[in-house]
Motif scaffolding. Structure first.
Motif, PDB file in Angstrom:
ATOM      1  N   ALA A 154      -1.274  -0.244   3.546  1.00  0.00           N
ATOM      2  CA  ALA A 154      -0.036  -0.480   4.307  1.00  0.00           C
ATOM      3  C   ALA A 154       0.565  -1.838   3.942  1.00  0.00           C
ATOM      4  O   ALA A 154       1.794  -1.973   3.829  1.00  0.00           O
ATOM      5  N   SER A 157       2.160  -1.484   0.619  1.00  0.00           N
ATOM      6  CA  SER A 157       3.391  -0.697   0.790  1.00  0.00           C
ATOM      7  C   SER A 157       4.511  -1.566   1.328  1.00  0.00           C
ATOM      8  O   SER A 157       5.670  -1.439   0.911  1.00  0.00           O
ATOM      9  N   LEU A 158       4.180  -2.462   2.264  1.00  0.00           N
ATOM     10  CA  LEU A 158       5.181  -3.361   2.828  1.00  0.00           C
ATOM     11  C   LEU A 158       5.785  -4.253   1.741  1.00  0.00           C
ATOM     12  O   LEU A 158       7.008  -4.414   1.662  1.00  0.00           O
ATOM     13  N   SER A 161       7.892  -2.119  -0.743  1.00  0.00           N
ATOM     14  CA  SER A 161       9.123  -1.655  -0.099  1.00  0.00           C
ATOM     15  C   SER A 161      10.129  -2.791   0.035  1.00  0.00           C
ATOM     16  O   SER A 161      11.327  -2.598  -0.199  1.00  0.00           O
ATOM     17  N   VAL A 190      11.384   5.425   0.261  1.00  0.00           N
ATOM     18  CA  VAL A 190      10.382   4.547   0.870  1.00  0.00           C
ATOM     19  C   VAL A 190       9.472   5.335   1.809  1.00  0.00           C
ATOM     20  O   VAL A 190       8.252   5.173   1.807  1.00  0.00           O
ATOM     21  N   VAL A 194       5.591   5.399   0.879  1.00  0.00           N
ATOM     22  CA  VAL A 194       4.776   4.589   1.782  1.00  0.00           C
ATOM     23  C   VAL A 194       3.847   5.456   2.630  1.00  0.00           C
ATOM     24  O   VAL A 194       2.648   5.171   2.774  1.00  0.00           O
ATOM     25  N   THR A 198      -0.158   5.254   1.975  1.00  0.00           N
ATOM     26  CA  THR A 198      -0.943   4.623   3.030  1.00  0.00           C
ATOM     27  C   THR A 198      -1.895   5.601   3.699  1.00  0.00           C
ATOM     28  O   THR A 198      -3.070   5.291   3.918  1.00  0.00           O
TER      29      THR A 198
END
Length: 440
Positions: A154, A157-158, A161, A190, A194, A198
């Motif tokens: 995560a 991914s943040l 993104s 996204v 994501v 995740t």
């Protein structure tokens, strides 16, 4: 032959990969066609801005202690020793005074070069790069210890993104692209990447993805209708600055685009949790098709299956030790439970989902109030009554965005529940069929 396995993948994983692949095949060409040129930024009057790091000396902030100074006006000065070896005298705003600048501090210097006139060097911000990296490293360690692999994914991914939003969405809108088109493409891409990166590829993730897409689309439509009826223009202090820098842009569309991006995280939280609730109620250990109930029907709990005793039920006796009357009573109880199994599952899932959605509603509300607290205090300082404040452009648009988000939440929760139940039933049936074929 185990027909429901593909090179070691379960069927649900295979289908999930196919869905993601189709989205990427559809979205990536659009992204490439819309990809902005990444040209250096310049103001409409031709002024270009450059930024560099420097160390301060001879800091003088004596004039910044005045009672009222415009935030953009220079009230102090200092000598900046740039990292490239140059030296410049720079102006310092009151922000630098509040930050407590002194000799030896590291700062970011902004250099404005107009088409005509003198070059202006000024204080931009305190250099915080090292501190932010340390904070991020500490947070990453805590996430790894507390949440594990999913938390680390995560976090990655943040970061990815945020980089994509900056390079594609923000730059595209800056260069004159349609904000809603860029936000829609960004949201779908996204969300797809994501969520699956995740939480993995599976039926639970597909249910969360589908529910989030439905919720975001509903909120966008609601926001457009509400803002049109209320005749909102989207012009605030922040958006006025955007017009000055970017040029001609539809601010109402820009506000809706911002709503789309803001709702990704909020609705994603609801959908992932709700999909997990449904799968947990059905006895799934994870999204891989393993269950607690020994391959029963998707809409049955272990207590609803005839011929199974609960923990300690009937003294642990099997059907062979029950009387004929007891067998008839058990069959009647199983029949009554079977008649209510689907409504019971939906009701149980919605009960949990309603609690989560309700908490999300006031969480979002408090977040909006907190973010706008400075504006509320300023309005109070000007003696503005609350009824006038609520009808101002900035606050009214914030209210519309909040209400549109709440509508999206109310649609997202039941939609995700339906998707999750459907996918879970399909998965349980698939697993049972695969076991039968393997046994044959």
């Amino acid at each position: 032959m185990p027909a429901l396995r593909f090179s070691g993948f379960t069927r649900e994983t295979f289908v999930s990969l196919i869905v993601v692949g189709c989205v990427l095949v559809f979205a990536l060409p659009i992204v490439l066609a819309m990809w902005p040129s990444q040209q250096p930024a310049a103001l409409p009057n031709g002024t270009t801005l450059d930024y560099s790091r420097a160390e301060l000396s001879d800091v003088d902030l004596a004039d910044c202690a005045a009672d009222w100074i415009d935030a953009d006006s220079h009230c102090g000065q200092a000598t900046a020793h740039l990292d490239d070896g140059g030296t410049q005298n720079i102006g310092i705003t009151r922000e630098g005074w509040v930050a407590g600048l002194e000799d030896g501090d590291r700062v970011v210097v902004q250099t404005a070069t107009p088409v005509q006139g003198d070059v202006l060097h000024s204080f931009h911000s305190v250099e915080r790069g090292t501190s932010l990296l340390i904070f991020a490293a500490i947070t990453l360690v805590l996430v790894a210890l507390s949440v594990g692999g999913k938390g680390l994914r995560a976090f990655v991914s943040l970061l990815v993104s945020a980089l994509f939003i900056w390079l594609f969405l923000v730059t595209g809108v800056h260069e004159g692209g349609n904000p809603l088109a860029y936000s829609a493409v960004t949201s779908v891409l996204v969300l797809t990447v994501v969520l699956h990166f995740t939480h993995g590829f599976g039926a639970k993730t597909m249910a969360a993805w589908a529910g989030t897409v439905v919720g975001v689309g509903t909120a966008m439509l609601t926001g457009w209708i509400f803002s049109s009826v209320a005749r909102l223009t989207g012009i605030t202090d922040t958006t006025s600055a955007s017009v000055f820098v970017t040029g001609d842009i539809d601010l109402s569309v820009l506000a809706l685009a911002g709503l789309l991006i803001a709702l990704i995280g909020i609705l994603n939280d609801i959908t992932v949790a709700q999909a997990s609730v449904v799968f947990s109620l059905l006895g799934f250990q994870d999204a891989g098709g393993h269950d607690h109930g020994g391959g029963g029907r998707a809409d049955e709990t272990p207590a609803q299956r005839p011929g199974e005793s609960g923990a300690g039920g009937d003294g642990g006796l099997g059907d062979g030790n029950l009387t004929r009357r007891q067998l008839r009573e058990r069959a009647a109880q199983a029949s009554r439970s079977g008649q209510k199994k689907s409504p019971s599952l939906m009701k149980r899932a919605l009960d949990v989902g309603q609690d989560h959605a309700a908490s999300a509603i006031y969480t979002v509300s408090f977040s909006v109030v907190g973010a706008s607290l400075a504006a509320f205090v300023a309005a109070k300082s000007f003696g503005m009554p609350v009824w006038a404040l609520m009808q101002s452009e900035a606050v009214a648009y914030t209210i519309v965005q909040l209400l549109a988000g709440i509508v999206g939440l109310t649609v997202t929760m039941p939609a995700t529940t339906l998707f999750a139940i459907w996918f879970a039933k399909w998965l349980r049936g698939t697993a049972k069929k695969a076991k039968s074929q393997d046994a044959a």
